[in-house]
Design a protein around this motif. Sequence first.
Motif, PDB file in Angstrom:
ATOM      1  N   UNK A  89      15.440  -5.905   9.652  1.00  0.00           N
ATOM      2  CA  UNK A  89      13.853  -6.660   9.310  1.00  0.00           C
ATOM      3  C   UNK A  89      13.286  -6.346   8.595  1.00  0.00           C
ATOM      4  N   UNK A  90      12.718  -7.593   7.595  1.00  0.00           N
ATOM      5  CA  UNK A  90      11.837  -7.332   6.656  1.00  0.00           C
ATOM      6  C   UNK A  90      10.732  -7.900   6.578  1.00  0.00           C
ATOM      7  N   UNK A  91       9.442  -6.975   5.851  1.00  0.00           N
ATOM      8  CA  UNK A  91       8.040  -7.447   6.610  1.00  0.00           C
ATOM      9  C   UNK A  91       7.586  -7.445   4.703  1.00  0.00           C
ATOM     10  N   UNK A  92       7.712  -8.020   4.407  1.00  0.00           N
ATOM     11  CA  UNK A  92       6.903  -8.753   2.452  1.00  0.00           C
ATOM     12  C   UNK A  92       5.437  -8.923   2.653  1.00  0.00           C
ATOM     13  N   UNK A  93       4.932  -7.930   2.428  1.00  0.00           N
ATOM     14  CA  UNK A  93       2.957  -7.605   2.064  1.00  0.00           C
ATOM     15  C   UNK A  93       2.913  -8.068   0.862  1.00  0.00           C
ATOM     16  N   UNK A  94       1.653  -8.762   0.659  1.00  0.00           N
ATOM     17  CA  UNK A  94       0.801  -8.714  -0.735  1.00  0.00           C
ATOM     18  C   UNK A  94       0.699  -7.674  -1.370  1.00  0.00           C
ATOM     19  N   UNK A  95       1.282  -8.469  -3.136  1.00  0.00           N
ATOM     20  CA  UNK A  95       1.696  -7.402  -4.219  1.00  0.00           C
ATOM     21  C   UNK A  95      -0.170  -7.419  -4.422  1.00  0.00           C
ATOM     22  N   UNK A  96      -0.258  -5.987  -4.228  1.00  0.00           N
ATOM     23  CA  UNK A  96      -1.506  -5.075  -4.708  1.00  0.00           C
ATOM     24  C   UNK A  96      -1.206  -4.403  -6.312  1.00  0.00           C
ATOM     25  N   UNK A  97      -0.275  -4.204  -6.348  1.00  0.00           N
ATOM     26  CA  UNK A  97       0.237  -3.738  -7.941  1.00  0.00           C
ATOM     27  C   UNK A  97      -0.567  -3.914  -9.098  1.00  0.00           C
ATOM     28  N   UNK A  98      -1.091  -2.834  -9.359  1.00  0.00           N
ATOM     29  CA  UNK A  98      -1.973  -3.398 -10.795  1.00  0.00           C
ATOM     30  C   UNK A  98      -2.094  -2.507 -11.559  1.00  0.00           C
TER      31      UNK A  98
END
Length: 269
Positions: free
Chosen positions: A105-114
């Motif tokens: 299972x893979x849970x992709x989260x919104x990109x917060x890398x800044x």
Amino acid sequence: MKFLLKLLMVFVGVLLITNTQAQNTGTTPYAGSTHTYTITKSSIAGTTLAWSVTSGTPGTEYSFIGATDGVTANVEWKLAGTYILQVVETRTDVTPACPTTRQISVTVTANTFDVVAALVTSATDCATAFNPVVDVTADGDNSNDVFGTTTREYTVSMTGGDIAKTWSFDYAVSDIATSDNVTGVLVNGVAALTGTINVPANTASQTITVEYNTNKNTAGVNGQDPNISIALTISNGKDELGTPDSNAANDVATYTVNAVPATTGIITD
């Protein structure tokens, strides 16, 4: 008049941190990152492998990078959501094919890398002058006088990413040679105002220092500098997994340096 070049130097410093930020892993990736998944095949000689994602739209929500029939698969996760990545090993030497399926299972989260460019000191200030300025040859000629070294510092920081990952960015310093009409500018001893900085893991920020010799403008009267805007622009920020910079709005930081008068030394009769 002695020919002097304004010297622009960029120095890079680092800040190491040990606190934990969000982890960008194969089971909890950021949108935009690419992760590698691996299995070990059975000892049966005649088998094939097939990787797939059981839900979502290929090319929109995820993409396989490269082959999907080997022991390793690379997946770029494009949109936040929960997915099932699976691999099926199937025998080719018997009928039926006796498949074995493995899933994760893979849970992709919104990109917060800044990646953020920021000023360290006041945005607008005077150039540096070593007052009183010494008239080296007592001839009222500025060409060999030292007014001082003007320095400005920037920080380039990574926030919202996985601090355990390496990251990188491209930078460009505005060409003060253009605004000063100086024919030669060096960055770290090289005639280049752009470059790429690769940042080690567990490193939160870089310090970039720009410096130049005050009032050594070879095209100005007595070396007089104009007011100068020195902008640091960063681009192509990403971590080692290809996770891109999520916010381009904070990728430029600009100093305004107000010139100090290029007054000559005092001469007399």
